[in-house]
Design a protein around this motif. Structure first.
Motif, short mmCIF file in Angstrom:
data_model
loop_
_atom_site.label_atom_id
_atom_site.label_comp_id
_atom_site.label_asym_id
_atom_site.label_seq_id
_atom_site.Cartn_x
_atom_site.Cartn_y
_atom_site.Cartn_z
N ARG A 228 -4.16 -5.08 -1.06
CA ARG A 228 -3.90 -5.18 -2.49
C ARG A 228 -2.47 -4.68 -2.74
N ASN A 229 -2.08 -4.66 -4.00
CA ASN A 229 -0.82 -4.02 -4.39
C ASN A 229 -1.18 -2.75 -5.16
N ASP A 230 -0.92 -1.59 -4.57
CA ASP A 230 -1.29 -0.33 -5.20
C ASP A 230 -0.54 -0.06 -6.50
N HIS B 86 0.84 -1.20 0.00
CA HIS B 86 0.00 0.00 0.00
C HIS B 86 0.88 1.25 0.00
N ILE B 87 0.51 2.22 -0.81
CA ILE B 87 1.16 3.53 -0.78
C ILE B 87 0.26 4.44 0.04
N LEU C 203 5.12 3.72 2.37
CA LEU C 203 4.43 2.47 2.06
C LEU C 203 4.15 1.67 3.31
N GLN C 204 3.26 0.71 3.14
CA GLN C 204 3.07 -0.37 4.10
C GLN C 204 3.04 -1.67 3.31
N LEU D 6 -1.08 6.45 -10.19
CA LEU D 6 -0.74 5.66 -9.02
C LEU D 6 -1.53 6.12 -7.80
N THR D 7 -2.13 5.18 -7.08
CA THR D 7 -2.82 5.49 -5.82
C THR D 7 -1.78 5.81 -4.75
N ARG D 8 -1.92 6.95 -4.12
CA ARG D 8 -0.93 7.39 -3.13
C ARG D 8 -1.56 7.71 -1.78
#
Length: 283
Positions: free
Chosen positions: A208-210, A22-23, A34-35, A190-192
């Motif tokens: 998920r993977n952003d 996650h971003i 990130l996480q 990109l989701t941030r």
């Protein structure tokens, strides 16, 4: 580790999977926050080392087109040498099994294995935290491999909390594309701003993977591999790609999936690792 003729010794450099990524924000200097949970797996390169007394560091089978000065294994050895004033040298060979540019940390893991192994072979006795501090200058993933346990990772990748993950078998597919990480992180789509989760809740959170959306947009082969693997289990991309994976409860289940793999796809079966095989090489 196995000793070879003429002083060579073999050391494993295992891959990692991002169980999610996650971003959650961006720093003022442009670095993304990130996480993620990083999971070690038993798919690995083999790093062979032979200590020498003259102080020279040589890579004897470098990757084509990669000068020794920019190879992470050579840089890792030179970094240790400079930080400790060690007068010994080393010859390096790497048997590559991990896909290059696949998001499984191959180059970073090779560098971490060099640092952990030389910490013992050169009798440096550096602490794990010191090795991690040095390794961060080589790349954001290097400290994780020195940390050597499945970890909840935060910040820009430097904050790690050990977590217990279930034993699992993974099917890993490697689409034939190289994903430039800077291209992914600079993409306006990109989701941030994913909402942060707490480490104690990660196993029940929706994850998920952003980076996946942007990677699939630019590289349709990644989406194709995810869709095929999704027939069998929840599939997602690791890191910035291009590898994708799904988790299964047993190697037999995973092997059955690989048996069905279309001839135009490349895949592997790997098992989870609770600790890095060289974890005891630093305290």
């Amino acid at each position: 580790m196995e000793s070879l003729d003429s002083g060579w010794q073999d050391f494993p450099a295992p891959a990692k999977l991002n169980l999610f990524l996650h971003i959650v924000g961006r720093r003022s200097d442009g670095y993304h926050l990130l996480q993620s949970v990083f999971q070690l797996i038993d798919l690995a390169d083999t790093v062979s080392l032979r200590v020498s007394e003259g102080g020279e560091i040589q890579h004897l089978n470098p990757l084509p087109g990669v000068p020794a000065e920019s190879d992470l294994t050579v840089r890792a050895a030179r970094l240790l040498q400079k930080a400790t004033g060690c007068s010994k040298g080393v010859d390096i060979r790497v048997e590559k099994r991990l896909p290059i540019g696949g998001g499984v940390g191959g180059g970073s893991s090779d560098a971490a294995t060099v640092m952990l192994a030389l910490n013992r072979l050169w009798q440096l006795n550096l602490t794990r935290s010191k090795l991690m501090e040095l390794g961060l200058s080589l790349g954001a993933d290097v400290p994780f491999f020195i940390f050597g346990e499945s970890a909840f990772v935060e910040g820009i990748g430097e904050i790690m909390t050990s977590v217990a993950t279930p034993d699992a078998a993974f099917v890993i597919l490697h689409p034939p594309v190289h994903v430039p990480t800077p291209q992914i992180f600079s993409d306006p789509d990109l989701t941030r701003n994913t909402v942060p989760i707490r480490v104690r809740h990660f196993d029940s959170a929706v994850t998920r993977n952003d980076l996946e959306y942007v990677a699939c947009k630019n590289h349709p082969e990644i989406r194709e591999n995810i869709m095929w693997l999704s027939q069998y289990a929840d599939a997602r991309m690791t890191g910035s790609g291009s590898c994708v994976f799904a988790s299964f409860s047993s190697p037999n289940e995973a092997n059955r999936v690989i048996y069905d793999l279309p001839k135009n796809m490349t895949g592997y079966v790997a098992r989870s690792l609770s600790k890095h095989p060289l974890h005891e090489f630093a305290e």
